[in-house]
Design a protein around this motif. Structure first.
Motif, PDB file in Angstrom:
ATOM      1  N   SER A 177       0.791  -1.078   0.043  1.00  0.00           N
ATOM      2  CA  SER A 177       0.037   0.086   0.230  1.00  0.00           C
ATOM      3  C   SER A 177       0.577   1.237   0.239  1.00  0.00           C
ATOM      4  O   SER A 177       0.027   2.231  -0.309  1.00  0.00           O
ATOM      5  CB  SER A 177      -0.737   0.122   1.452  1.00  0.00           C
ATOM      6  N   GLY A 178       2.653   1.118   0.481  1.00  0.00           N
ATOM      7  CA  GLY A 178       3.245   1.947   0.553  1.00  0.00           C
ATOM      8  C   GLY A 178       3.153   2.746   1.865  1.00  0.00           C
ATOM      9  O   GLY A 178       4.079   3.257   2.180  1.00  0.00           O
ATOM     10  N   PHE A 179       2.610   2.273   2.805  1.00  0.00           N
ATOM     11  CA  PHE A 179       2.270   2.427   4.038  1.00  0.00           C
ATOM     12  C   PHE A 179       3.673   1.766   5.363  1.00  0.00           C
ATOM     13  O   PHE A 179       2.664   0.210   4.586  1.00  0.00           O
ATOM     14  CB  PHE A 179       1.183   2.632   4.709  1.00  0.00           C
ATOM     15  N   THR A 180       4.145   1.344   6.485  1.00  0.00           N
ATOM     16  CA  THR A 180       4.711   0.805   6.814  1.00  0.00           C
ATOM     17  C   THR A 180       3.688   0.794   8.404  1.00  0.00           C
ATOM     18  O   THR A 180       3.796   2.191   8.118  1.00  0.00           O
ATOM     19  CB  THR A 180       5.609   0.546   7.389  1.00  0.00           C
ATOM     20  N   THR A 181       3.745   0.254   9.496  1.00  0.00           N
ATOM     21  CA  THR A 181       2.951   0.339  10.356  1.00  0.00           C
ATOM     22  C   THR A 181       4.177   0.261  11.817  1.00  0.00           C
ATOM     23  O   THR A 181       4.630  -0.968  11.728  1.00  0.00           O
ATOM     24  CB  THR A 181       1.482   0.013  10.731  1.00  0.00           C
ATOM     25  N   TRP A 182       3.788   0.736  12.736  1.00  0.00           N
ATOM     26  CA  TRP A 182       4.233   0.177  14.522  1.00  0.00           C
ATOM     27  C   TRP A 182       2.787   0.289  15.536  1.00  0.00           C
ATOM     28  O   TRP A 182       2.093   1.182  15.649  1.00  0.00           O
ATOM     29  CB  TRP A 182       5.595   1.458  14.501  1.00  0.00           C
ATOM     30  N   ARG A 183       2.795  -1.230  16.337  1.00  0.00           N
ATOM     31  CA  ARG A 183       1.651  -1.191  17.003  1.00  0.00           C
ATOM     32  C   ARG A 183       2.648  -1.735  18.154  1.00  0.00           C
ATOM     33  O   ARG A 183       3.191  -2.334  18.080  1.00  0.00           O
ATOM     34  CB  ARG A 183       0.827  -1.657  16.689  1.00  0.00           C
ATOM     35  N   ALA A 184       1.818  -0.764  19.343  1.00  0.00           N
ATOM     36  CA  ALA A 184       2.222  -1.606  20.520  1.00  0.00           C
ATOM     37  C   ALA A 184       1.427  -0.880  21.759  1.00  0.00           C
ATOM     38  O   ALA A 184       0.349  -0.405  21.981  1.00  0.00           O
ATOM     39  CB  ALA A 184       3.621  -1.073  21.179  1.00  0.00           C
ATOM     40  N   VAL A 185       1.390  -1.935  22.912  1.00  0.00           N
ATOM     41  CA  VAL A 185       0.470  -1.886  23.763  1.00  0.00           C
ATOM     42  C   VAL A 185       1.438  -1.361  25.020  1.00  0.00           C
ATOM     43  O   VAL A 185       2.486  -2.027  25.547  1.00  0.00           O
ATOM     44  CB  VAL A 185      -0.511  -3.143  24.695  1.00  0.00           C
ATOM     45  N   VAL A 186       1.280   0.092  26.067  1.00  0.00           N
ATOM     46  CA  VAL A 186       2.255  -0.231  26.561  1.00  0.00           C
ATOM     47  C   VAL A 186       1.129   0.345  28.381  1.00  0.00           C
ATOM     48  O   VAL A 186      -0.309   1.017  28.035  1.00  0.00           O
ATOM     49  CB  VAL A 186       2.807   1.539  25.919  1.00  0.00           C
ATOM     50  N   THR A 187       2.082   0.791  29.219  1.00  0.00           N
ATOM     51  CA  THR A 187       1.543   0.936  30.222  1.00  0.00           C
ATOM     52  C   THR A 187       2.341   2.766  30.773  1.00  0.00           C
ATOM     53  O   THR A 187       3.451   2.588  31.922  1.00  0.00           O
ATOM     54  CB  THR A 187       1.230  -0.228  31.957  1.00  0.00           C
ATOM     55  N   PRO A 188       0.979   3.564  30.608  1.00  0.00           N
ATOM     56  CA  PRO A 188       1.892   4.711  31.010  1.00  0.00           C
ATOM     57  C   PRO A 188       1.962   4.916  32.391  1.00  0.00           C
ATOM     58  O   PRO A 188       2.944   5.955  32.676  1.00  0.00           O
ATOM     59  CB  PRO A 188       1.224   5.556  29.792  1.00  0.00           C
ATOM     60  N   GLY A 189       1.160   4.484  32.811  1.00  0.00           N
ATOM     61  CA  GLY A 189       0.480   5.235  34.786  1.00  0.00           C
ATOM     62  C   GLY A 189      -0.010   6.658  34.200  1.00  0.00           C
ATOM     63  O   GLY A 189      -0.678   7.427  33.081  1.00  0.00           O
ATOM     64  N   ALA A 190      -1.265   7.065  35.306  1.00  0.00           N
ATOM     65  CA  ALA A 190      -1.848   8.218  35.073  1.00  0.00           C
ATOM     66  C   ALA A 190      -1.666   9.252  34.718  1.00  0.00           C
ATOM     67  O   ALA A 190      -2.594  10.113  33.728  1.00  0.00           O
ATOM     68  CB  ALA A 190      -2.410   8.597  37.021  1.00  0.00           C
TER      69      ALA A 190
END
Length: 393
Positions: A177-190
């Motif tokens: 498609s021309g796009f690359t993606t990055w994905r993650a789940v994080v726990t950032p705190g309040a």
């Protein structure tokens, strides 16, 4: 049913939903998954009202809603942080009778597996169609235990589907498609945890933020890049692309653990298949209609596929006679969604100052529309109603 069994190839969301829908119809089913376990590839998932209605029909919708997080605001922002277009979860619920449920993919996988009879899903069990069958003979699937005959095969084996290549060898297959993606789940705190969900659109790229249960946040990015490109330091690449964007985008990306940060090029089936079935084999999900992620409908359309397919089958019926109706029901809709996803991607791809200014202006004007008018633009997606299932006695 005919040869007394259905075989599903692929234990992702589409394949598991198909297995559960077939089970609800009284069709004996086995799922063959190549991977050693069902740890899902992907981080978060937005279940739109169309998918939630289908999951309600299968009895797992309430469990997933209970694991979802309400978002007071949803929309698109400029990299400066200014909202361009915004609505609320309450407005979505008022218009469509349901909200968009943001959940971890693992939650969806677990809910589907738990609803299936024990032993239905076989991991570390690759399976390949060797004969699609026809009205007069069963399909044949090769497994480690030998060849198995089936009255129905559901091929949910993903964007690089070997089954699709067998059924339609002259189809060009997925395109970059021309796009690359990055994905993650994080726990950032309040301090960093956002209340609102949505995307930030910049020149040729976007970032998305989706709060999840248990104080987690699903963060993702997409950017134009050459196919197969990779950075020696992906964290540095994310800082380069998004480091000067509004908070908490760069802060959330900075929390992504390198070994849990997924990077994938986006490919799509830009050319529709001639059919979503052949013989006794039905293609489902990405195997049939892989699309760009910009409408958040990839998994949702796979879930729709599964319920529609099951609704056409009965324990005493022959799937070979029902599959043309499956193609007739799904091919036009999924082709339209693939096209709409690509068009949205073409807006994200704009990167010259003049083009991005025009896009920003158009989004700002759209944000001034009445809420019902704004949400009405997603009506063709979200208003979909699942067909009735007729569970076996």
């Amino acid at each position: 049913m005919g040869q007394h069994q259905a075989i599903v190839i692929g234990g992702g969301i589409g394949g598991l939903t198909a297995a559960l829908a077939l089970h609800r119809q009284g069709v004996p089913v086995t799922v063959h998954e190549r991977a050693a376990n069902l740890e899902p590839v992907g981080a978060g998932l937005a279940l739109a009202p169309n998918a939630l209605r289908a999951l309600d029909l299968l009895g797992v919708g309430p469990r997933l809603r209970a694991r979802a997080t309400d978002h007071p605001a949803v929309g698109i922002r400029h990299p400066s942080g200014r909202w361009l277009v915004r609505t609320t979860g309450a407005a979505v619920r008022a218009r469509f009778g349901d909200t968009v449920a943001a959940v971890a993919r693992a939650e969806v996988i677990a809910a589907l597996v738990d609803a299936l009879p024990e032993g239905t899903v076989r991991t570390d069990s690759p399976a390949t169609v060797t004969d699609p069958g026809d009205h007069h003979r069963p399909a044949v699937v090769r497994t480690r235990e030998g060849d198995r005959a089936a009255a129905l095969v559901v091929a949910a084996d993903g964007i690089h589907s070997a089954t699709r290549s067998l059924l339609f060898p002259h189809h060009p297959g997925p395109r970059y498609s021309g796009f690359t993606t990055w994905r993650a789940v994080v726990t950032p705190g309040a301090r960093l945890r956002p209340a609102a969900a949505g995307e930030v659109w910049g020149p040729g790229r976007l970032a998305g933020i989706v709060p999840l249960a248990e104080d987690r946040v699903y963060v993702y990015g997409a950017a134009l890049a050459p196919a197969g490109a990779r950075a020696a330091d992906e964290a540095a690449e994310l800082r380069r692309l998004f480091g000067d964007w509004c908070a908490p985008v760069p802060q959330l990306f900075a929390l992504a653990e390198p070994d849990r940060l997924l990077r994938n090029d986006v490919r799509e089936l830009a050319d529709p298949l001639p059919a979503h079935h052949h013989g006794r084999v039905a293609l489902l999900g990405d195997a049939a209609h892989a699309m760009c992620p910009f409408l958040g409908q990839g998994a949702c359309q796979a879930i729709e596929d599964a319920v529609v397919l099951a609704s056409l089958l009965t324990p005493a019926g022959d799937p070979a006679t029902a599959l043309p109706a499956y193609t007739a029901a799904r091919l036009p809709r999924t082709t339209a969604v693939v096209t709409a996803s690509r068009r949205t991607g073409s807006l994200v791809a704009l990167r010259t100052p003049a083009a991005t200014l025009l896009r920003t202006t158009a989004l700002t004007l759209a944000g001034l529309l009445p809420t019902r008018t704004l949400l009405g633009r997603t009506g063709t997606l979200y208003d979909w109603q699942p067909p009735a299932l007729h569970p076996a006695a």
